[in-house]
Motif scaffolding. Structure first.
Motif, PDB file in Angstrom:
ATOM      1  N   VAL A   1      29.265   4.920 -23.506  1.00 39.55           N
ATOM      2  CA  VAL A   1      27.636   4.916 -24.291  1.00 39.55           C
ATOM      3  C   VAL A   1      26.800   3.389 -23.930  1.00 39.55           C
ATOM      4  O   VAL A   1      25.749   4.060 -24.053  1.00 39.55           O
ATOM      5  CB  VAL A   1      28.546   4.061 -25.803  1.00 39.55           C
ATOM      6  CG1 VAL A   1      27.802   3.959 -27.059  1.00 39.55           C
ATOM      7  CG2 VAL A   1      29.576   5.591 -26.115  1.00 39.55           C
ATOM      8  N   GLY A   2      27.527   3.163 -23.765  1.00 40.05           N
ATOM      9  CA  GLY A   2      27.031   1.449 -23.372  1.00 40.05           C
ATOM     10  C   GLY A   2      25.997   1.973 -22.180  1.00 40.05           C
ATOM     11  O   GLY A   2      25.177   0.744 -21.996  1.00 40.05           O
ATOM     12  N   THR A   3      25.825   2.629 -21.611  1.00 41.24           N
ATOM     13  CA  THR A   3      24.752   2.864 -20.688  1.00 41.24           C
ATOM     14  C   THR A   3      23.922   3.623 -21.210  1.00 41.24           C
ATOM     15  O   THR A   3      22.707   4.144 -20.311  1.00 41.24           O
ATOM     16  CB  THR A   3      25.619   3.998 -19.194  1.00 41.24           C
ATOM     17  OG1 THR A   3      25.755   5.176 -19.685  1.00 41.24           O
ATOM     18  CG2 THR A   3      26.815   3.291 -18.895  1.00 41.24           C
TER      19      THR A   3
ATOM     20  N   SER B   1      32.655   2.034 -22.716  1.00 32.30           N
ATOM     21  CA  SER B   1      31.432   2.201 -21.091  1.00 32.30           C
ATOM     22  C   SER B   1      30.723   2.862 -21.023  1.00 32.30           C
ATOM     23  O   SER B   1      29.684   2.269 -20.191  1.00 32.30           O
ATOM     24  CB  SER B   1      32.229   1.510 -19.941  1.00 32.30           C
ATOM     25  OG  SER B   1      33.438   2.450 -19.977  1.00 32.30           O
TER      26      SER B   1
END
Lengths: 383, 383
Positions: B309-311, B307
């Protein structure tokens, strides 16, 4: 009455057995129309959960007939099987309600990286459908709770029409949303386009301005549904304002119930050159772990405010910043101001005001303090 | 021997009474030449302390004869009086050592927002000057400690020349530096330009890649001095490498002694399309409070890695990320991988490897976990 306060909606919340606690964990919300307009905003996280991928497609055409929500599992990082499970859930809801699966929004919340127990979830959907009532909003609000200590609901009553809402979320709260599921309903007569515009404007200054811990979730969704059942057509501005009222109240409730928090902190940046400047400064301050620890310790450590402000590119003179904490101007012109011992931080609500002296914009972002309980809850969540 | 290991330097550390504890708090380091080259990098924080403003000017011409450092007060957010005090300190050192005040670097560390007690500091400078010796480096390293539990020193010995260093810092550690004071010395023959280039390259991949708590300080300084006393002229690459070795060792020591930390976490991003991508991803992960709490709780919660990394905006396929924790690939292709129970987090050092599968770059950023002790120390620091 939350989401069932506006006319045209039925809701329910039941126990499907997804939570070990035995608390309710499946919520269903149905829009009986006559309109079936829908709009939504989702997490900005690129690692998005299967239900987010699905629900984006559902609302793309501006229509939804139902929202099914589960706690007890986020269905995030679950690969192709996770998406299949979301699809199956929507198909199951569609079969029971006799609507199209493509008009069923799906939301999930809970631990990342585990598949949902479909053998429990689908019977739960049946039970939720059987339990649908015109005053089931509070039951639905309870069924979407995870570490929330209380269900969160809000209503904005207007002349002949209203907006209702429910929310869950108690951690991972950050701009561009968080582990936050929100459904708002209205019986106002509107168009899908107006509903979408009103929702985006309302979330921009409410949910997007709370930041409990800087962490962005994989599952956030804020869904708006309009039934038109009131027969009243408010001006677009009136609709936006009512949505903002409900979203603002729910956002404040999320911060007030954040995991382990002892203080709710409103960081207000005044006299910013632009709204973007104000937001950048407010976000930098709300993400300072050192400041958040200090507030927990009831220590008005304004140096930590200034050192956070100084990391931004906003327009200001680093030698001329004022900072007030609970109305005591502890820092004046970037130096020592009033006696810091005058500041009391005994109350839960804390106000930090930063004067940039560079313009006319004002922005407030809410956050929480960083506490032993936050560390405890988040070091033991999945075990 | 730290900063006095290379030839041409004398140092000392004495008690001036700035610290209530009675521990030593004033350090002095003198470069006896024949060269008096200097370079430095400072905090990127726009709210910079008076000694940073002063010392930037001192090293601008590539020369410095002495560095005076005090703990027990940061002299930050102290306005015009603070700058006057820094200037007076430099003048005082210059008078005692018979050098120019414009060649005296000043560094301060401690609480923000309080004036230094000059009636104690200046006699402390006299005492430090009287105590200067060719093996005083360890004394100086002890005198700059604040919440550090141990003094931090390092040496890189080469053929006929060497680099030595000392550092302090145990919180507010973040890229673009932190509450970190570092002095590195060398007796290599070099030019001010080569020293500056070597220092910037060395800090870029060492001090700029540790991030204990995401908070950037007002006082950070890394100062390099060269005496040329060895008579040996290494190739520029050799000098850079030796500086990197000392800076890397000191950076690792800072993370290893971070306030309240129970784990040192190396976040390595592999196969990134660019170094910038790797850094962006590594920084996002090292700043996730939720992940840092999980590591404290010995919980290999890889969903919190994904979560974070996804930002980011880095190049990767959100459906095809691998994550290993201590060599166990708990997440494969963005879904469940090996059994998380295989991961042991009992040791202090933790390795989190993220495979972006998008290129050939590799970046490591070090951070710490988020613990009860971190909250405790930082909620009570100034009281």
């Amino acid at each position: 009455m939350s989401t069932t306060h506006p006319a045209g909606f039925r809701a329910s919340g039941v126990t499907a057995g997804l939570k070990a606690s035995g608390a309710s964990d499946v919520a269903l919300l149905v829009n009986d129309g006559p309109d079936h307009h829908a709009a939504a905003v989702f997490t900005g996280n690129r690692v998005e959960a299967a239900p987010v991928t699905w629900s984006r497609q559902v609302v793309a055409d501006g229509r939804a007939d139902a929202v099914v929500l589960n706690s007890g599992g986020a269905n995030a990082c679950t690969g192709a099987q996770g998406f299949t499970d979301t699809h199956r859930t929507a198909e199951h809801v569609a079969g029971v309600l006799e609507v199209s699966a493509g008009d069923v929004v799906v939301c999930s919340t809970g631990l990342i990286g585990e598949l949902l127990p479909m053998d429990k979830l689908l019977p739960g959907v049946d039970a939720a459908a059987a339990a649908l009532t015109g005053d089931g909003g509070p039951d639905a609000a309870r069924a979407i709770m995870t570490t929330d200590s209380v269900p969160k609901t809000a209503v904005a009553q207007r002349d002949g029409w209203s907006v209702g809402g429910m929310a869950k979320g108690a951690g991972m709260l950050a701009p561009a949303l968080a582990t936050m599921l929100v459904v708002v309903t209205t019986d106002a007569v509107t168009t899908p386009e107006q509903l979408d515009a009103a929702l985006r404007e309302a979330t921009r200054t409410t949910f997007d301005r709370i930041d409990s811990d800087g962490c962005m979730s994989t599952n956030d969704a804020v869904v708006a549904l309009s039934s038109g059942a009131s027969g009243v057509t408010p001006a677009p501005d009136e609709l936006t304002e009512a949505l903002r009222e409900v979203c603002g109240e729910l956002a404040r409730a999320l911060i007030g119930d954040a995991e382990g928090a002892a203080h709710d902190i409103a960081v207000t940046v005044r006299r910013a050159a632009t709204e973007e400047d104000g937001l950048e400064v407010a976000r930098a301050v709300t993400r300072s772990n050192l400041l958040k620890c200090a507030i927990f310790g009831q220590d008005p450590n304004w140096g930590r405010v200034l050192s956070a402000v100084g990391t931004t590119a906003a327009t200001f003179d680093p030698r001329d910043l004022d900072v007030s904490i609970n109305d005591v101007m502890v820092c004046r012109e970037s130096g020592v101001g009033e006696d810091r011992d005058l500041v009391s931080l005994a109350e839960r609500e804390v106000r930090i005001d930063i004067d940039l002296k560079s313009g006319e914009e004002e922005v407030t972002v809410w956050t929480n303090d960083l506490t032993h309980d936050y560390v405890h809850e988040n070091s033991a969540y999945s075990t």
